[in-house]
Scaffold this motif. Sequence first.
Motif, PDB file in Angstrom:
ATOM      1  N   GLU A 180       3.043  11.399   1.644  1.00  0.00           N
ATOM      2  CA  GLU A 180       2.063  12.289   2.264  1.00  0.00           C
ATOM      3  C   GLU A 180       0.799  12.284   1.408  1.00  0.00           C
ATOM      4  OE1 GLU A 180       1.537  17.089   2.942  1.00  0.00           O
ATOM      5  OE2 GLU A 180       3.535  16.226   3.183  1.00  0.00           O
ATOM      6  N   GLY A 181      -0.350  12.114   2.034  1.00  0.00           N
ATOM      7  CA  GLY A 181      -1.605  12.240   1.307  1.00  0.00           C
ATOM      8  C   GLY A 181      -2.281  10.950   0.903  1.00  0.00           C
ATOM      9  N   MET A 182      -1.964   9.831   1.544  1.00  0.00           N
ATOM     10  CA  MET A 182      -2.700   8.604   1.203  1.00  0.00           C
ATOM     11  C   MET A 182      -4.182   8.741   1.536  1.00  0.00           C
ATOM     12  SD  MET A 182      -1.388   6.167  -0.506  1.00  0.00           S
ATOM     13  CE  MET A 182      -2.575   4.859  -0.211  1.00  0.00           C
ATOM     14  N   ASP A 183      -4.518   9.595   2.509  1.00  0.00           N
ATOM     15  CA  ASP A 183      -5.920   9.861   2.800  1.00  0.00           C
ATOM     16  C   ASP A 183      -6.599  10.566   1.638  1.00  0.00           C
ATOM     17  OD1 ASP A 183      -4.233  12.084   3.377  1.00  0.00           O
ATOM     18  OD2 ASP A 183      -5.828  13.011   4.563  1.00  0.00           O
ATOM     19  N   VAL A 184      -5.808  11.362   0.907  1.00  0.00           N
ATOM     20  CA  VAL A 184      -6.326  12.040  -0.286  1.00  0.00           C
ATOM     21  C   VAL A 184      -6.514  11.020  -1.414  1.00  0.00           C
ATOM     22  CG1 VAL A 184      -5.842  13.796  -2.049  1.00  0.00           C
ATOM     23  CG2 VAL A 184      -5.290  14.246   0.360  1.00  0.00           C
TER      24      VAL A 184
ATOM     25  N   GLU B   6      -7.269   8.022  -1.178  1.00  0.00           N
ATOM     26  CA  GLU B   6      -8.471   7.238  -0.889  1.00  0.00           C
ATOM     27  C   GLU B   6      -9.756   7.959  -1.309  1.00  0.00           C
ATOM     28  OE1 GLU B   6      -8.554   4.248  -0.047  1.00  0.00           O
ATOM     29  OE2 GLU B   6      -6.676   3.762   0.967  1.00  0.00           O
ATOM     30  N   LYS B   7      -9.657   9.272  -1.556  1.00  0.00           N
ATOM     31  CA  LYS B   7     -10.835  10.051  -1.916  1.00  0.00           C
ATOM     32  C   LYS B   7     -10.983  10.254  -3.430  1.00  0.00           C
ATOM     33  CE  LYS B   7     -10.691  12.591   2.466  1.00  0.00           C
ATOM     34  NZ  LYS B   7     -10.463  13.918   3.093  1.00  0.00           N
TER      35      LYS B   7
ATOM     36  N   ARG C  95       0.824  -1.200   0.000  1.00  0.00           N
ATOM     37  CA  ARG C  95       0.000   0.000   0.000  1.00  0.00           C
ATOM     38  C   ARG C  95       0.863   1.257   0.000  1.00  0.00           C
ATOM     39  NH1 ARG C  95      -4.788   2.548   1.706  1.00  0.00           N
ATOM     40  NH2 ARG C  95      -4.431   4.256   3.173  1.00  0.00           N
TER      41      ARG C  95
ATOM     42  N   THR D 165      -3.389   0.919  -3.497  1.00  0.00           N
ATOM     43  CA  THR D 165      -4.175   1.263  -2.315  1.00  0.00           C
ATOM     44  C   THR D 165      -4.471   0.026  -1.470  1.00  0.00           C
ATOM     45  OG1 THR D 165      -6.204   1.143  -3.643  1.00  0.00           O
ATOM     46  CG2 THR D 165      -5.199   3.311  -3.356  1.00  0.00           C
TER      47      THR D 165
END
Length: 257
Positions: free
Chosen positions: A206-210, A212-213, A166, A187
């Motif tokens: 930085e930004g794996m949460d992004v 996911e969107k 991931r 992902t």
Amino acid sequence: MNILRTLLVVSSIFAVDAFAPVQQSTARLSSQLNVAHDDQHIVNRRDAGIKTAAIAASGVLAGLQVNTLQAGAEDAEGRLIEFTVENLGGEAGNTGKVVIRLRKDWAPIGAERFEKLTEIGFWDEARAFRVLPNFIVQFGINGDPTKQALWRKSIPDDPVKVSNKRGTVTFATAGPNTRTTQIFINTGNNVFLDRQGFSPIGEVVEGMDVVEKFYSGYGEGAPSGKGPNQGMIQAKGNEYLTKSFPKLSYFSSAKFI
């Protein structure tokens, strides 16, 4: 994962060159130098002058050595690239940032290609046309077919040195030694891709949460699903995507940081 499911997953990952037979295959995916100079035994001015010159020269050499080490580290790992993402969740005005570090020590050939594409602004306005939750986010077909056609020449594969876990970033291909411009972000922990030759070229730091969107509502691409057809993207670019798939997330810019 049972054998049937594995076959279904693998057969769903592919990159298409519109000018070649369509193939389905797996996505080929300071140190610090402190120089101390303590001179308590300078006997005369001549000795003092020599010692001062030596100290100055040592300082210059130390500075050069530090710079060389830093440059070497950057060359080994690659540079940081910040992507500004639009249409997160399929909503206009919803933006975010994703930072990718290239890893030349993992895959020098692939990392260099990605770096060159960044330098010419290739990623700007490029859509993430294939987003499959807990699996991959795929992008890398330029919105301008003319610009895309300039990068049809493929590059050789890199040996696999790290796993497609991931957050890693890998080239998608249509078979061995066919990497061009298509990229996917893992992902999910797709370790089964490792033994098939997919070599990660970098990682999201930085930004794996992004990531996911990214909009995933269109599902798998045609012909397997109802999502964007890669051949049509190659031929029509964003003219096709903005009309038929307006909610796709895309990159408004990508820059070195």
